[in-house]
Enzyme design. Structure first.
Site, PDB file in Angstrom:
ATOM      1  CG  HIS A   1      -5.735  -2.171  -0.124  1.00 56.97           C
ATOM      2  ND1 HIS A   1      -4.903  -2.033  -1.211  1.00 56.97           N
ATOM      3  CD2 HIS A   1      -5.200  -1.381   0.844  1.00 56.97           C
ATOM      4  CE1 HIS A   1      -3.921  -1.207  -0.920  1.00 56.97           C
ATOM      5  NE2 HIS A   1      -4.069  -0.807   0.328  1.00 56.97           N
TER       6      HIS A   1
ATOM      7  CB  SER B   1      -0.948  -0.042   1.204  1.00 60.56           C
ATOM      8  OG  SER B   1      -1.971   0.902   1.082  1.00 60.56           O
TER       9      SER B   1
ATOM     10  CD  GLU C   1      -5.485  -3.810  -4.545  1.00 60.22           C
ATOM     11  OE1 GLU C   1      -5.704  -3.393  -3.402  1.00 60.22           O
ATOM     12  OE2 GLU C   1      -4.441  -4.403  -4.858  1.00 60.22           O
TER      13      GLU C   1
END
EC number: 3.1.1.1
Length: 569
Positions: free
Chosen positions: A458, A227, A345
């Site tokens: 995610h 991330s 995501e």
């Protein structure tokens, strides 16, 4: 005679009790010690499920001086030496942050949350090294940069013991300043910005000078991150400040070209921040001086700044030009690169963190356009062209569920998929070996915390990369004791792929699924319990963003230019 035997028996019992008091009822506790250039550290030894290999763990080793007082907002300074043996067996404080904002991270895997104390004195790293690793053993080093939108996160949330044991590597997890403390910038010498990024650079310098006694090879260092941590890792590839400090890179669902992650004009945000914190001034020097006098908690807990994004800064030094310019000009470090995304995501974790879950379920076309406008503006899409983008995803769908899915797909593409594919193409064209993946497995633990329609959300791959099913400490955020046998095997495979890439620059090895290189054919690996090679990841959507939309925008600008020319006649 009987009295003599009784006394002997009592003496034996007493001696046995003494042994129990001294040694305990379990195995003897091992506290490994290592000499660094700054002093000696004492860690602890831990086990890992499924293997007899032990791991030496050293927590909270300082790589820079505490960034306090006049050093707040400054680049990090090298840590000072200490006398005696430093205890490195307990979890260090996290960098100062709004702990409440970190609550969303418990939904990464299975609802677990690890909250540590917080402090501005937080520039430390953790080391996980196979117990049999001796000084000069030359094991690959993997340096992890945590995510958290550059505002939350902790090194200790990522237990590297399983990855170290199964992959025979030395894992290092680093902390860096977050939020306003890590990324505030006035755009000049008073607060150039990027101090959190420079913390990571300082940690990599520390690794170069100190990792050998821990059994690591300073000439085989891989930086990897997820991330926002992936954004920092990809930034390290572009920044001259990190030259020579690493040899391979891995990004998981995040690159520096993600919209909003880096800013060329930081002054407006600096004004907003200082106005909110009663430090408003036309003088950058006065602004910074005022902020240095504030309590740290006041800087990170302001409710008016709760949703503020603190980006990296194009400052002319750390980043001489914008990432897109640097990628086009190719002056960056050409290293083997492994990068990828998850197949859902923007499904649940990020929308929840942004407060969009309820809106998303009842999404209208107008809502989608309103939410999308800021990011499309940052991508230089004219307002008149924004409906074209929405129509690409929404089409003629009027069903609420279809609109929700279209919004998720759009946001996932804009913030993660498109930037990652674009970045990988630039790297490929520069000659760097690139390996691309899409993680497609929904962890079984999601059943407890996420709706059934959520796929690989995610950050879902993190527990598999770090060997979550094999972590002995089940309170760890990525511990995954409920993993199925299929998921355990998937984790073993991914640990082997990631560590073999760290060792050789290639994730392919005997017994592992074939992973094609990302070349002009754009092949990649679809990661799930039954992996297979794919080609042209999301081809239609990627073509829309790289070719169709730019062409339409160019045509629109030309029409505007022609219209103005007609009006001027």
């Amino acid at each position: 005679m009987r009295l003599h035997r009784l006394r002997a028996r009592l003496n034996a019992v007493a001696f046995g009790l003494l042994l129990l008091l001294v040694h305990g009822q379990g195995p003897e506790i091992v506290q490994p010690e290592v000499d660094t250039t700054l002093g000696r550290v004492r860690g602890r030894q831990v086990g890992v499920k499924g293997t007899d290999r032990l791991v030496n763990v050293f927590l909270g080793i300082p790589f820079a001086q505490p960034p306090l007082g006049p050093d707040r907002f400054s680049a990090p300074h090298p840590a000072q030496p200490w006398e005696g043996v430093r205890d490195a067996s307990a979890a260090p404080p996290m960098c100062l942050q709004d702990v409440e904002s970190m609550n969303n991270s418990r939904f990464v895997l299975n609802g677990k949350q690890q909250i540590f104390s917080v402090s501005e004195d937080c520039l430390v790293l953790n080391i996980y090294s196979p117990a049999e690793a001796t000084a000069g053993a030359g094991r690959p080093v993997m340096v992890w940069v945590h995510g958290g939108a550059l505002i939350t996160g902790a090194a200790t949330s990522y237990d590297g013991s399983a990855l170290a044991a199964y992959g025979d590597v030395v894992v290092v997890t680093v902390q860096y300043r977050l939020g306003v403390l890590g990324f505030f910038s006035t755009g000049d010498e008073h607060a150039p910005g990027n101090q959190g990024f420079l913390d990571v650079v300082a940690a990599l310098r520390w690794v170069q000078g100190n990792i050998t006694p821990f059994g690591g090879d300073l000439n085989c260092v891989t930086v990897f991150g997820g991330s926002a941590g992936g954004s920092i890792v990809s930034g390290l590839v572009l920044s001259p400040m990190a030259a020579g400090l690493f040899h391979r890179a891995i990004t998981q669902s995040g690159v520096i070209t993600t919209p909003g992650i880096i800013e060329s004009h930081p002054w407006p945000l600096a004004q907003k921040i200082t106005n909110t914190l009663a430090c408003s001034s036309s003088s950058p020097a006065e602004m910074v001086q005022c902020l240095r006098q504030k309590e740290g908690e006041e800087l990170v807990l302001s409710k008016k700044l709760k949703s503020t994004i603190y980006p990296l800064t194009v400052d002319g030094t750390v980043f001489p030009k914008s990432p897109k310019e640097l990628l086009k000009e190719k002056p960056f470090h050409s290293v083997p690169f492994l990068m990828g995304v998850n197949n859902h995501e923007f499904s649940w974790l990020i929308p929840r963190g942004w407060g969009l879950l309820d809106t998303m379920e009842q999404m209208s076309r107008e809502d989608m356009l309103a939410i999308s406008t800021p990011v499309l503006t940052s991508l230089d899409v004219p307002p008149e062209m924004m409906p074209t983008v929405i129509d690409e995803y929404l089409g003629s769908n009027s069903d609420a569920q279809a609109k929700c899915l279209a919004f998720q797909e759009f946001m996932g593409d804009v913030f993660i998929n498109v930037p990652t594919v674009s970045f990988s193409r630039y790297l490929r064209d520069s000659g760097s070996p690139v390996f691309f993946y899409e993680f497609q497995h929904r962890p079984s633990s999601f059943a407890k915390i996420k709706p059934a329609w959520v796929k690989a959300d995610h950050a879902a791959e993190g527990a598999f990369v770090f060997g979550g099913p094999f972590l002995m400490d089940e309170s760890s955020r990525l511990a995954f004791p409920e993993a199925t046998e299929e998921e355990k095997q998937l984790s073993l495979t991914m640990m082997a792929q990631w560590t073999h890439f760290a060792r050789t620059g290639d994730p392919n090895s005997k017994g592992l699924p074939p992973w094609p290189r990302f070349n002009q054919a754009e092949q990649y690996l679809e990661i799930n319990p039954v992996p297979r090679a794919g080609q042209k990841f999301r081809e239609t959507r990627m073509q829309f963003w790289s070719e169709t939309l730019p062409s339409k925008i160019q045509q629109w600008h030309q029409k505007q230019k022609n219209r103005k020319a007609q009006e001027d006649l």
